[in-house]
Write a protein that holds these residues in place. Sequence first.
Motif, short mmCIF file in Angstrom:
data_model
loop_
_atom_site.label_atom_id
_atom_site.label_comp_id
_atom_site.label_asym_id
_atom_site.label_seq_id
_atom_site.Cartn_x
_atom_site.Cartn_y
_atom_site.Cartn_z
N ALA A 22 5.94 -2.25 -12.91
CA ALA A 22 4.74 -3.21 -12.71
C ALA A 22 3.45 -2.60 -12.74
CB ALA A 22 5.00 -3.67 -11.24
N GLY A 23 3.20 -1.42 -13.31
CA GLY A 23 1.84 -0.80 -13.50
C GLY A 23 1.35 -0.16 -12.16
N LEU A 24 1.97 0.19 -11.01
CA LEU A 24 1.38 0.72 -9.89
C LEU A 24 1.96 2.08 -9.95
CD1 LEU A 24 2.55 -1.99 -7.04
CD2 LEU A 24 0.47 -1.66 -8.77
N GLY A 25 0.91 2.93 -9.38
CA GLY A 25 1.25 4.28 -9.12
C GLY A 25 1.39 5.40 -10.31
N GLY A 26 0.84 4.92 -11.37
CA GLY A 26 1.02 6.01 -12.63
C GLY A 26 2.07 5.75 -13.26
N THR A 27 2.29 6.18 -14.49
CA THR A 27 3.27 6.25 -15.30
C THR A 27 4.39 7.47 -15.49
OG1 THR A 27 1.84 6.74 -17.20
CG2 THR A 27 2.28 4.42 -16.74
N GLY A 28 4.13 8.34 -14.62
CA GLY A 28 4.64 9.76 -15.03
C GLY A 28 6.30 9.28 -14.80
N ARG A 29 6.83 9.78 -15.79
CA ARG A 29 8.67 9.91 -15.91
C ARG A 29 9.20 11.13 -15.75
NH1 ARG A 29 9.52 4.25 -14.77
NH2 ARG A 29 8.23 3.02 -16.15
N GLY A 30 8.72 12.25 -15.69
CA GLY A 30 9.15 13.20 -15.85
C GLY A 30 10.00 13.91 -14.75
N SER A 31 9.80 13.45 -13.63
CA SER A 31 10.56 14.13 -12.37
C SER A 31 10.88 13.14 -11.52
CB SER A 31 9.61 15.08 -11.67
OG SER A 31 8.31 14.48 -11.15
N GLU A 49 0.95 -1.30 0.01
CA GLU A 49 0.05 0.08 0.03
C GLU A 49 0.81 1.22 0.19
OE1 GLU A 49 -3.94 1.45 2.29
OE2 GLU A 49 -2.52 0.42 3.40
N ILE A 50 1.78 1.18 0.80
CA ILE A 50 2.81 2.49 0.76
C ILE A 50 3.64 2.55 -0.37
CG2 ILE A 50 4.93 3.40 2.03
CD1 ILE A 50 3.54 2.17 4.69
N LEU A 51 4.19 1.37 -0.94
CA LEU A 51 4.78 1.72 -2.18
C LEU A 51 3.84 2.00 -3.37
CD1 LEU A 51 7.14 0.87 -4.13
CD2 LEU A 51 6.24 -1.38 -4.30
N GLU A 52 2.63 1.80 -3.42
CA GLU A 52 1.69 2.36 -4.49
C GLU A 52 1.68 3.74 -4.14
OE1 GLU A 52 -2.33 1.22 -6.84
OE2 GLU A 52 -1.71 0.21 -4.90
N LEU A 53 1.76 4.11 -3.01
CA LEU A 53 1.31 5.71 -2.51
C LEU A 53 2.65 6.28 -3.05
CD1 LEU A 53 -0.62 5.43 0.48
CD2 LEU A 53 -1.66 6.39 -1.71
N VAL A 54 3.83 5.81 -2.72
CA VAL A 54 5.09 6.29 -3.07
C VAL A 54 5.17 6.50 -4.65
CG1 VAL A 54 7.56 6.02 -3.05
CG2 VAL A 54 6.19 5.62 -0.87
N GLY A 92 3.60 9.28 -6.31
CA GLY A 92 4.26 10.58 -6.03
C GLY A 92 3.95 11.29 -4.50
N GLN A 93 3.34 10.38 -3.57
CA GLN A 93 3.14 10.87 -2.28
C GLN A 93 4.21 11.05 -1.49
OE1 GLN A 93 -0.31 11.32 -0.72
NE2 GLN A 93 -0.88 11.65 -2.79
N ARG A 94 4.40 12.07 -0.82
CA ARG A 94 5.55 12.36 0.24
C ARG A 94 5.11 11.48 1.52
NH1 ARG A 94 8.79 16.61 -1.47
NH2 ARG A 94 7.76 17.85 -3.23
N ASN A 95 6.31 11.23 2.31
CA ASN A 95 5.97 10.59 3.61
C ASN A 95 4.99 11.30 4.44
OD1 ASN A 95 8.08 8.64 2.87
ND2 ASN A 95 9.64 9.45 4.20
N HIS A 96 5.06 12.29 4.71
CA HIS A 96 3.86 13.01 5.44
C HIS A 96 2.66 12.90 5.19
CE1 HIS A 96 4.64 16.57 2.79
NE2 HIS A 96 3.40 17.09 3.20
#
Length: 227
Positions: free
Chosen positions: A214-223, A163-168, A171-175
């Motif tokens: 693996a297809g988690l968290g979106g596909t953005g690569r720009g940053s 769950e945490i990996l998917e949020l990371v 693009g989610q920050r730790n806080h």
Amino acid sequence: MSAPHRVRVMIADDHPMFRFGLNAAIGAAPEIDVIGTAASGAELIELVDRDPPDVVVTDLAMPGTDGATATATITARHGQVKVLVLTMHEDDEALFGAMRAGARGYLLKGADSADIVRAVLTVARGDVVYGTGVAQRIVDFFTGTHKNYAKAVFPELTGREREILELVAAGQRNHEIARRLTLSEKTIRNNVAAILFKLQVSDRAAAVAKARDAGLGGTGRGSAPPR
């Protein structure tokens, strides 16, 4: 009156007999011209660079440069070229890997000739096409069963770590993750450290790349991923 445009197609498959049969089946369609065949992803890229077709029909598992890598290279270099994957691989990892690479269609090799021709013409028009079973897996992924997919892809992680990996990866920050999951930021940091160790990666960016592949968290690569 000018003749109707015929769809120019290239085929890639490392099995000579299948490649020959597919060439004959697709080439028999009055709307299609097969202008080249390749036995590997590298050969396919070379052919497309030399004379870009309208549609590429490619397998995924090929020696050297595989079909997904070839698809990503071709779509990056030649945005007008549409890619249709025709493969034996039914697993979600292959499916979503092909989609992320830019494939406009995904059929299994059990499809009959008429279905393949229709798929070629469909992607040539700019539409997308997926076989019935493939389409259902896409629907399942986006309606919740992606959690089971994540579990299958990363079996070494606990449910909380996945769950945490998917949020990371999203693009989610730790806080932000801590607030969302009602956990302390220290707990999130500890979980992220465990994730890095279990995935055998050196930093957060590498974990994000592995998750997105693996297809988690979106596909953005720009940053770069936030810390």
